[in-house]
Design a protein around this motif. Structure first.
Motif, PDB file in Angstrom:
ATOM      1  N   SER A  15       0.835  -1.193   0.000  1.00 14.28           N
ATOM      2  CA  SER A  15       0.000   0.000   0.000  1.00 14.28           C
ATOM      3  C   SER A  15       0.875   1.250   0.000  1.00 14.28           C
ATOM      4  CB  SER A  15      -0.913   0.006   1.224  1.00 14.28           C
ATOM      5  OG  SER A  15      -1.596   1.246   1.325  1.00 14.28           O
ATOM      6  N   VAL A  16       0.442   2.257  -0.712  1.00 13.93           N
ATOM      7  CA  VAL A  16       1.170   3.521  -0.750  1.00 13.93           C
ATOM      8  C   VAL A  16       1.369   4.069   0.663  1.00 13.93           C
ATOM      9  CG1 VAL A  16       0.982   5.941  -1.455  1.00 13.93           C
ATOM     10  CG2 VAL A  16       0.460   4.122  -3.094  1.00 13.93           C
ATOM     11  N   ARG A  17       0.370   3.914   1.506  1.00  7.15           N
ATOM     12  CA  ARG A  17       0.452   4.453   2.876  1.00  7.15           C
ATOM     13  C   ARG A  17       1.541   3.779   3.704  1.00  7.15           C
ATOM     14  NH1 ARG A  17      -4.456   4.667   0.829  1.00  7.15           N
ATOM     15  NH2 ARG A  17      -5.802   6.484   1.230  1.00  7.15           N
ATOM     16  N   ASP A  18       1.974   2.582   3.315  1.00  6.87           N
ATOM     17  CA  ASP A  18       3.019   1.865   4.054  1.00  6.87           C
ATOM     18  C   ASP A  18       4.426   2.306   3.682  1.00  6.87           C
ATOM     19  OD1 ASP A  18       1.120   0.404   5.424  1.00  6.87           O
ATOM     20  OD2 ASP A  18       1.126  -1.247   3.975  1.00  6.87           O
ATOM     21  N   LEU A  19       4.534   3.201   2.691  1.00  5.62           N
ATOM     22  CA  LEU A  19       5.872   3.659   2.292  1.00  5.62           C
ATOM     23  C   LEU A  19       6.578   4.381   3.434  1.00  5.62           C
ATOM     24  CD1 LEU A  19       5.408   4.989  -1.375  1.00  5.62           C
ATOM     25  CD2 LEU A  19       6.583   2.916  -0.627  1.00  5.62           C
ATOM     26  N   GLY A  20       5.800   4.961   4.352  1.00  8.20           N
ATOM     27  CA  GLY A  20       6.422   5.658   5.477  1.00  8.20           C
ATOM     28  C   GLY A  20       7.200   4.747   6.402  1.00  8.20           C
ATOM     29  N   ASP A  21       6.945   3.438   6.328  1.00  8.13           N
ATOM     30  CA  ASP A  21       7.645   2.484   7.197  1.00  8.13           C
ATOM     31  C   ASP A  21       8.857   1.862   6.511  1.00  8.13           C
ATOM     32  OD1 ASP A  21       5.631   2.845   9.137  1.00  8.13           O
ATOM     33  OD2 ASP A  21       4.363   1.342   8.163  1.00  8.13           O
ATOM     34  N   ILE A  22       9.125   2.257   5.275  1.00  7.60           N
ATOM     35  CA  ILE A  22      10.170   1.600   4.484  1.00  7.60           C
ATOM     36  C   ILE A  22      11.305   2.583   4.215  1.00  7.60           C
ATOM     37  CG2 ILE A  22      10.675   0.497   2.256  1.00  7.60           C
ATOM     38  CD1 ILE A  22       7.691  -0.357   2.210  1.00  7.60           C
ATOM     39  N   PRO A  23      12.548   2.227   4.556  1.00  5.39           N
ATOM     40  CA  PRO A  23      13.687   3.132   4.294  1.00  5.39           C
ATOM     41  C   PRO A  23      13.928   3.263   2.787  1.00  5.39           C
ATOM     42  CG  PRO A  23      14.475   0.984   5.029  1.00  5.39           C
ATOM     43  CD  PRO A  23      12.982   0.952   5.172  1.00  5.39           C
ATOM     44  N   LEU A  24      13.883   4.486   2.302  1.00  7.03           N
ATOM     45  CA  LEU A  24      13.944   4.722   0.860  1.00  7.03           C
ATOM     46  C   LEU A  24      15.232   5.422   0.455  1.00  7.03           C
ATOM     47  CD1 LEU A  24      10.286   5.950   0.175  1.00  7.03           C
ATOM     48  CD2 LEU A  24      11.251   3.669  -0.265  1.00  7.03           C
TER      49      LEU A  24
ATOM     50  N   ASN B 295      21.865  -3.505   0.203  1.00 10.33           N
ATOM     51  CA  ASN B 295      21.028  -3.448   1.410  1.00 10.33           C
ATOM     52  C   ASN B 295      21.109  -2.110   2.140  1.00 10.33           C
ATOM     53  OD1 ASN B 295      19.577  -6.145   2.099  1.00 10.33           O
ATOM     54  ND2 ASN B 295      21.627  -6.771   1.398  1.00 10.33           N
ATOM     55  N   CYS B 296      21.309  -1.031   1.367  1.00 12.92           N
ATOM     56  CA  CYS B 296      21.327   0.299   1.975  1.00 12.92           C
ATOM     57  C   CYS B 296      19.919   0.891   2.102  1.00 12.92           C
ATOM     58  CB  CYS B 296      22.191   1.248   1.153  1.00 12.92           C
ATOM     59  SG  CYS B 296      23.935   0.798   1.121  1.00 12.92           S
TER      60      CYS B 296
ATOM     61  N   SER C  46       4.998  10.191   6.493  1.00 10.18           N
ATOM     62  CA  SER C  46       6.263  10.904   6.341  1.00 10.18           C
ATOM     63  C   SER C  46       7.273   9.988   5.667  1.00 10.18           C
ATOM     64  CB  SER C  46       6.808  11.341   7.704  1.00 10.18           C
ATOM     65  OG  SER C  46       5.934  12.254   8.321  1.00 10.18           O
ATOM     66  N   PRO C  47       7.885  10.402   4.569  1.00 14.18           N
ATOM     67  CA  PRO C  47       8.873   9.554   3.901  1.00 14.18           C
ATOM     68  C   PRO C  47      10.057   9.250   4.819  1.00 14.18           C
ATOM     69  CG  PRO C  47       8.242  11.399   2.504  1.00 14.18           C
ATOM     70  CD  PRO C  47       7.690  11.684   3.862  1.00 14.18           C
TER      71      PRO C  47
ATOM     72  N   ILE D  47      13.590   8.623   4.537  1.00 13.62           N
ATOM     73  CA  ILE D  47      14.694   8.742   3.577  1.00 13.62           C
ATOM     74  C   ILE D  47      15.963   8.160   4.197  1.00 13.62           C
ATOM     75  CG2 ILE D  47      16.001  10.272   2.075  1.00 13.62           C
ATOM     76  CD1 ILE D  47      12.997  10.153   1.485  1.00 13.62           C
ATOM     77  N   ALA D  48      16.352   7.001   3.734  1.00 12.10           N
ATOM     78  CA  ALA D  48      17.574   6.361   4.232  1.00 12.10           C
ATOM     79  C   ALA D  48      18.819   6.995   3.626  1.00 12.10           C
ATOM     80  CB  ALA D  48      17.544   4.869   3.913  1.00 12.10           C
ATOM     81  N   LEU D  49      18.752   7.284   2.319  1.00 10.89           N
ATOM     82  CA  LEU D  49      19.872   7.895   1.595  1.00 10.89           C
ATOM     83  C   LEU D  49      19.314   8.770   0.482  1.00 10.89           C
ATOM     84  CD1 LEU D  49      22.419   4.966   1.002  1.00 10.89           C
ATOM     85  CD2 LEU D  49      22.846   7.022   2.361  1.00 10.89           C
ATOM     86  N   GLU D  50      20.062   9.826   0.152  1.00  6.29           N
ATOM     87  CA  GLU D  50      19.768  10.595  -1.047  1.00  6.29           C
ATOM     88  C   GLU D  50      20.829  10.259  -2.094  1.00  6.29           C
ATOM     89  OE1 GLU D  50      17.452  14.555   0.555  1.00  6.29           O
ATOM     90  OE2 GLU D  50      19.605  14.704   0.061  1.00  6.29           O
ATOM     91  N   CYS D  51      20.372  10.028  -3.303  1.00  5.38           N
ATOM     92  CA  CYS D  51      21.300   9.674  -4.389  1.00  5.38           C
ATOM     93  C   CYS D  51      20.874  10.396  -5.654  1.00  5.38           C
ATOM     94  CB  CYS D  51      21.316   8.164  -4.615  1.00  5.38           C
ATOM     95  SG  CYS D  51      22.378   7.662  -5.987  1.00  5.38           S
ATOM     96  N   ASP D  52      21.708  11.326  -6.109  1.00  2.40           N
ATOM     97  CA  ASP D  52      21.429  12.055  -7.343  1.00  2.40           C
ATOM     98  C   ASP D  52      22.233  11.505  -8.514  1.00  2.40           C
ATOM     99  OD1 ASP D  52      19.639  13.693  -6.084  1.00  2.40           O
ATOM    100  OD2 ASP D  52      21.093  15.278  -5.677  1.00  2.40           O
TER     101      ASP D  52
END
Length: 314
Positions: free
Chosen positions: A181-190, A234-235, A213-214, A216-221
């Motif tokens: 579910s889209v709503r579960d994205l807040g529990d997943i490190p992105l 596994n990051c 709330s997102p 955010i585990a890492l930002e990658c550009d």
């Protein structure tokens, strides 16, 4: 007097008869006769001798016929020249796309463009949305193929397709089933780009809309390839079109989960700046892009994609 008047005059001169010229032109005889009369009145000269057997040119008519034939030849040469130019295509053509789109489309598109325009110097550019849009704005890129931004702003675009966005995880990430579910994205490190990139904006828009709330585990550009390597290490997880990870999922190196409640799709479009004079042949190029895109979708080479039908709204 215009080229149509001269063409009509030359046809009457060639036919030797107003009625015959009208029949050859598919026009009414009275209309042809009236237009010849108006032309004579405008020029102040008699162009034809009229008799029961037809018409013949006066001396002034013979003089005008020289001009009429010259105009006809010039128009024919201009028409042929424009057709030849269109057939040859632009001298140079630069097309840019985001990495996933480029990986799927550029090979097939390159063959099609070189077959259609062998004299055109084709250049492909792959880059992130911000990079591509900058080059598009600077005039370096003629046309871009992008995931359409949430706010297109000063862009004009032509939609190609929409495709599903999936949650991409390491192979051993503890999620069951094949969707989340889209709503579960807040529990997943992105692992996501920074805020000015499309996927980050999309996730934050979903977060605001569905109340999470997102994480955010890492930002990658960097490229999609680097993001996938970070997931493989596994990051964290990420969100991508399934086309971006088709090989890794097939090889059992990554897992893909469809986002649902609601289903999330992104639009892919051909994009160029407003108020930009398009290079010659660009419309024909867009038709080649559309045709190749349709072929890739129909063969299943662009997974989870649905072609846009002209007239559909966003």
């Amino acid at each position: 007097m215009n080229s149509d008047d001269l063409g009509l005059f030359a046809q009457v001169a060639s036919s030797g008869s107003i009625s015959r010229a009208a029949m050859e032109l598919g026009a009414d005889q009275s209309t042809v006769s009236r237009r010849i009369g108006l032309l004579e009145a405008e020029l102040g000269v008699r162009l034809f001798h009229r008799s029961g057997r037809g018409v013949s040119l006066t001396e002034r008519g013979q003089q005008l016929l020289v001009y009429a034939n010259a105009v006809t030849q010039t128009l024919n040469e201009a028409h042929q020249g424009m057709r030849d130019s269109a057939e040859q295509g632009p001298a140079r053509l630069c097309i840019a796309a985001q990495p996933t789109i480029a990986r799927i489309l550029f090979g097939s598109l390159g063959h099609a463009l070189k077959a259609r325009y062998p004299l055109t110097q084709v250049r492909f550019i792959e880059g992130l949305a911000s990079q591509v849009l900058g080059r598009l704005s600077d005039g370096e890129v003629d046309i871009a193929i992008l995931y359409l931004p949430e706010h297109p702003g000063a862009l004009q675009f032509d939609l190609l397709l929409s495709e599903e966005i999936h949650l991409i995880t390491p192979i051993d990430y503890p999620l069951q089933g094949d969707s989340v579910s889209v709503r579960d994205l807040g529990d997943i490190p992105l692992i996501l780009p920074s805020t000015h990139h499309g996927l980050r904006v999309m996730v934050e828009t979903l977060a605001a809309r569905y109340g999470f709330s997102p994480n955010i585990a890492l930002e990658c550009d960097g490229s999609i390839s680097i993001t996938k390597r970070l997931v493989l290490a596994n990051c964290g997880c990420t969100v991508l079109p399934s086309a971006a990870v088709i090989e890794e999922v097939a090889a059992g190196r990554l897992k893909s989960f469809r986002l649902e409640n609601p289903e999330i799709r992104r639009n892919v479009a051909m994009v160029w700046p407003k108020n930009r004079v398009s290079p010659d042949g660009l419309w024909a190029v867009t038709q080649i892009i559309r045709q190749r895109t349709a072929e890739l979708v129909s063969r299943g080479d662009w997974p989870d994609a649905v072609l846009h039908v002209a007239g559909d709204s966003l």
